[in-house]
Write a protein that holds these residues in place. Structure first.
Motif, mmCIF file in Angstrom:
data_model
loop_
_atom_site.group_PDB
_atom_site.id
_atom_site.type_symbol
_atom_site.label_atom_id
_atom_site.label_comp_id
_atom_site.label_asym_id
_atom_site.label_seq_id
_atom_site.Cartn_x
_atom_site.Cartn_y
_atom_site.Cartn_z
ATOM 1 N N SER A 34 1.319 -20.226 -32.782
ATOM 2 C CA SER A 34 1.696 -21.621 -32.561
ATOM 3 C C SER A 34 3.192 -21.818 -32.510
ATOM 4 N N GLY A 35 3.929 -20.750 -32.811
ATOM 5 C CA GLY A 35 5.385 -20.849 -32.824
ATOM 6 C C GLY A 35 5.927 -21.282 -34.165
ATOM 7 N N GLY A 36 5.045 -21.616 -35.098
ATOM 8 C CA GLY A 36 5.489 -22.045 -36.417
ATOM 9 C C GLY A 36 5.838 -20.855 -37.278
ATOM 10 N N ILE A 37 6.441 -21.098 -38.415
ATOM 11 C CA ILE A 37 6.848 -20.032 -39.319
ATOM 12 C C ILE A 37 6.191 -20.282 -40.660
ATOM 13 N N SER A 38 5.434 -19.319 -41.151
ATOM 14 C CA SER A 38 4.740 -19.537 -42.414
ATOM 15 C C SER A 38 4.401 -18.207 -43.052
ATOM 16 N N LEU A 39 4.150 -18.226 -44.356
ATOM 17 C CA LEU A 39 3.699 -17.052 -45.056
ATOM 18 C C LEU A 39 2.200 -16.921 -44.857
ATOM 19 N N SER A 40 1.709 -15.699 -44.783
ATOM 20 C CA SER A 40 0.277 -15.510 -44.652
ATOM 21 C C SER A 40 -0.412 -15.889 -45.950
ATOM 22 N N VAL B 287 19.350 -6.696 -51.005
ATOM 23 C CA VAL B 287 17.934 -6.692 -50.651
ATOM 24 C C VAL B 287 17.210 -5.760 -51.605
ATOM 25 N N PHE B 288 16.125 -6.257 -52.192
ATOM 26 C CA PHE B 288 15.281 -5.436 -53.058
ATOM 27 C C PHE B 288 14.027 -5.051 -52.289
ATOM 28 N N VAL B 289 13.651 -3.785 -52.369
ATOM 29 C CA VAL B 289 12.489 -3.280 -51.635
ATOM 30 C C VAL B 289 11.556 -2.568 -52.601
ATOM 31 N N ASP B 290 10.270 -2.762 -52.393
ATOM 32 C CA ASP B 290 9.260 -2.131 -53.232
ATOM 33 C C ASP B 290 9.412 -0.613 -53.203
ATOM 34 N N ASN B 291 9.432 0.003 -54.376
ATOM 35 C CA ASN B 291 9.667 1.445 -54.463
ATOM 36 C C ASN B 291 8.631 2.271 -53.710
ATOM 37 N N ILE B 292 7.366 1.944 -53.890
ATOM 38 C CA ILE B 292 6.308 2.706 -53.237
ATOM 39 C C ILE B 292 6.365 2.512 -51.729
ATOM 40 N N ASP B 293 6.567 1.265 -51.299
ATOM 41 C CA ASP B 293 6.650 1.005 -49.874
ATOM 42 C C ASP B 293 7.842 1.715 -49.235
ATOM 43 N N PHE B 294 8.948 1.791 -49.973
ATOM 44 C CA PHE B 294 10.123 2.475 -49.463
ATOM 45 C C PHE B 294 9.842 3.951 -49.197
ATOM 46 N N LEU B 295 9.167 4.608 -50.134
ATOM 47 C CA LEU B 295 8.854 6.016 -49.950
ATOM 48 C C LEU B 295 7.903 6.219 -48.768
ATOM 49 N N LYS B 296 6.980 5.298 -48.582
ATOM 50 C CA LYS B 296 6.074 5.393 -47.430
ATOM 51 C C LYS B 296 6.842 5.271 -46.123
ATOM 52 N N GLU B 297 7.870 4.415 -46.112
ATOM 53 C CA GLU B 297 8.660 4.229 -44.899
ATOM 54 C C GLU B 297 9.446 5.492 -44.543
ATOM 55 N N LEU B 298 9.713 6.332 -45.549
ATOM 56 C CA LEU B 298 10.472 7.555 -45.307
ATOM 57 C C LEU B 298 9.587 8.703 -44.821
ATOM 58 N N GLU B 299 8.293 8.538 -44.924
ATOM 59 C CA GLU B 299 7.381 9.613 -44.525
ATOM 60 C C GLU B 299 7.424 9.893 -43.031
ATOM 61 N N GLY C 100 7.709 -10.820 -50.411
ATOM 62 C CA GLY C 100 6.442 -10.607 -49.729
ATOM 63 C C GLY C 100 6.570 -9.530 -48.674
ATOM 64 N N PRO C 101 5.430 -9.136 -48.096
ATOM 65 C CA PRO C 101 5.456 -8.105 -47.047
ATOM 66 C C PRO C 101 6.065 -8.639 -45.770
ATOM 67 N N LEU C 102 6.737 -7.780 -45.048
ATOM 68 C CA LEU C 102 7.312 -8.172 -43.775
ATOM 69 C C LEU C 102 6.228 -8.393 -42.737
ATOM 70 N N PRO C 103 6.389 -9.367 -41.869
ATOM 71 C CA PRO C 103 5.410 -9.592 -40.803
ATOM 72 C C PRO C 103 5.203 -8.329 -39.977
ATOM 73 N N GLY C 104 3.951 -7.923 -39.846
ATOM 74 C CA GLY C 104 3.634 -6.751 -39.054
ATOM 75 C C GLY C 104 3.768 -5.442 -39.814
ATOM 76 N N LEU C 105 4.273 -5.507 -41.055
ATOM 77 C CA LEU C 105 4.448 -4.309 -41.875
ATOM 78 C C LEU C 105 3.885 -4.579 -43.267
ATOM 79 N N ASN C 106 3.711 -3.529 -44.048
ATOM 80 C CA ASN C 106 3.234 -3.690 -45.423
ATOM 81 C C ASN C 106 4.359 -3.614 -46.432
ATOM 82 N N THR C 107 5.562 -3.335 -45.977
ATOM 83 C CA THR C 107 6.695 -3.197 -46.881
ATOM 84 C C THR C 107 7.078 -4.541 -47.478
#
Length: 361
Positions: free
Chosen positions: A66-72, A349-361, A328-335
C-alpha cells in the motif's frame, strides 16, 4: 556494512537528517547512507521518518504494497514479548554479552585507502563488494576475522571523492610493536606523518600520528603483542561526565580510566568491554569549554553486538538516548537491530549477536 547512496547536490537534507551529516548541500556529497544486504542491518537503522533519505533501494524493503510504513505483526509481538520492567533494564545491560563489531566511514578512493591500510598499517582486506547498480563499494579491513575482531568498514560512493571529516571525530588507534619502524615504513610509502614518534605528553607511552589518504588520523601506540591491534576510536564530546554515565548505563561499557590534562585543557575517558591491551575501546575527549562539534559527513557510526535488541532499546531510552530505529528484524531479513544517538549525536547500531554470526556465514 555501510553504503551511502549519493543524491543530487541540489537536494537539501531534511531537518530529520541524522547528526554528522552536512546541513548545507555540498556538490557531489551524499546526504545520507544505506547499506547492502549483509550490512543492511546497520544502516537501515535510521528512523522510519527519515525514509526520504534512503533512496529507492531502502524504500522497496520498508514500504508495503500500500506504500505505507509499518512494523509487521510478528515484529510488534516480539517487541512486546521481550519487554522487561524498567527497574531491570539497566541491570540487564551489565550482563549482556556485548562487543564492538566495526566502525563505518566513507572514503574518496577505495583502492588507494586499501593500499595504505594493508601496506602501511598491516591490516588484511577481509572482503570487498561492489554494487554497481546502486553505485557504491564496501570493503572490510582489520587484523582478524569479523566474528572475533573489531574491524573497519569503508564505503566508497561512485563519483564522490571527498568528505568533510568535521571537528568531532578525533582518531583511530593502532597498537604496534615499534612506532619508529612503522613511521619509517609509512614515510617510505609516501604516507603523511603529523606527529613524529615520542612519549605522549605527560606520560611514557611512545606514540606517533599519521593520516590516511582521506585525512583520517591514526594514533600509533607502542605496545607488546595484543589480540586486538585496532584498539581505539576517539570521539569528542561536549560533557564528559554525561557521556560516561550514558555509555555505562545504556551501552554497558566500563570506565577503564579517566585522565585530566589541565595544562593542555582537555580530559579523556577510556570506555570499553574489556581491558585496553586486549580489546578495542572508545576514547571520549572533552576539551575545556567546548560543548558542541561539527561532525561533518565522513564518519558514520559504530556497531555493537547484543543478545537482545529490544532490551537494549529500552535501556537506551531510560538512559536518555534517542532511538532512531526501533528494535526488530529488518524488512526482508531476519537480522534484528536497533539504532540510537548518544547525547552528543554520535550514532550506534546494535545488532543481535546470533543474527550477526549468521550474516557472516
Amino acid at each position: 556494512m555501510a553504503r551511502i547512496i549519493p543524491m543530487a547536490s541540489s537536494i537539501k537534507p531534511s531537518l530529520s537528517s541524522p547528526p554528522g551529516f552536512a546541513r548545507r548541500p555540498r556538490a557531489g556529497v551524499p546526504v545520507f547512507n544505506s547499506f547492502h544486504r549483509r550490512l543492511t542491518l546497520f544502516h537501515l537503522a535510521s528512523a522510519v521518518p527519515q525514509l526520504q533519505s534512503f533512496g529507492l533501494w531502502a524504500s522497496k524493503f520498508i514500504k508495503g504494497e500500500s506504500g505505507g510504513i509499518s512494523l509487521s505483526a510478528a515484529e510488534s509481538a516480539a517487541q512486546a514479548s521481550t519487554a522487561i520492567p524498567q527497574e531491570n533494564a539497566l541491570d540487564w545491560v551489565k550482563k549482556d554479552k556485548r562487543r564492538m563489531l566495526h566502525v563505518v566511514y566513507r572514503v574518496g578512493d577505495m583502492d588507494k585507502t586499501i593500499k595504505f591500510y594493508t601496506e602501511c598499517l598491516g591490516m588484511k582486506l577481509l572482503r570487498k563488494r561492489d554494487i554497481p547498480e546502486e553505485k557504491y563499494t564496501n570493503a572490510f579491513l582489520g587484523y582478524g576475522p569479523e566474528d572475533s575482531h573489531f574491524v573497519i568498514e569503508l564505503t566508497y560512493n561512485y563519483g564522490v571523492d571527498k568528505y568533510d571529516i568535521g571537528a568531532g571525530f578525533g582518531h583511530f588507534g593502532i597498537a604496534v610493536d615499534d612506532v619508529v619502524k612503522t613511521v619509517d615504513l609509512i614515510k617510505a610509502k609516501g604516507g603523511k606523518v603529523t606527529r613524529e614518534p615520542g612519549p605522549v605528553k605527560g606520560g611514557k607511552t611512545v606514540i606517533a600520528f599519521v593520516e590516511d589518504p582521506d585525512g583520517y588520523k591514526f594514533e600509533l601506540l607502542e605496545r607488546g603483542p595484543t589480540p586486538e591491534p585496532f584498539c581505539q576510536v576517539m570521539l569528542r564530546v561536549g560533557d564528559l561526565d554525561r557521556a560516561i554515565e550514558f555509555y555505562e548505563k545504556a551501552y554497558g561499557m566500563e570506565l577503564l580510566r579517566k585522565r585530566d590534562n589541565p595544562e593542555y585543557k582537555y580530559t579523556i575517558a577510556m570506555m570499553g568491554y574489556g581491558p585496553e591491551d586486549k580489546s578495542a575501546v572508545m576514547e571520549l575527549t572533552y576539551n575545556y569549554g567546548v560543548t558542541e562539534y561539527d561532525k561533518g559527513n565522513a564518519y558514520a557510526q559504530m556497531a555493537i553486538g547484543t543478545d537482545d535488541v529490544y532490551k537494549t532499546a529500552e535501556a537506551i531510552k531510560l538512559s536518555g538516548g534517542k532511538i532512531t530505529r526501533e528494535p526488530g528484524p529488518l524488512p526482508g531479513l531476519n537480522t534484528k537491530i536497533t539504532a540510537c544517538l548518544d547525547p552528543d549525536g554520535w550514532k550506534t547500531v546494535f545488532v543481535d549477536n546470533i543474527d550477526f554470526l549468521k550474516e557472516l556465514e
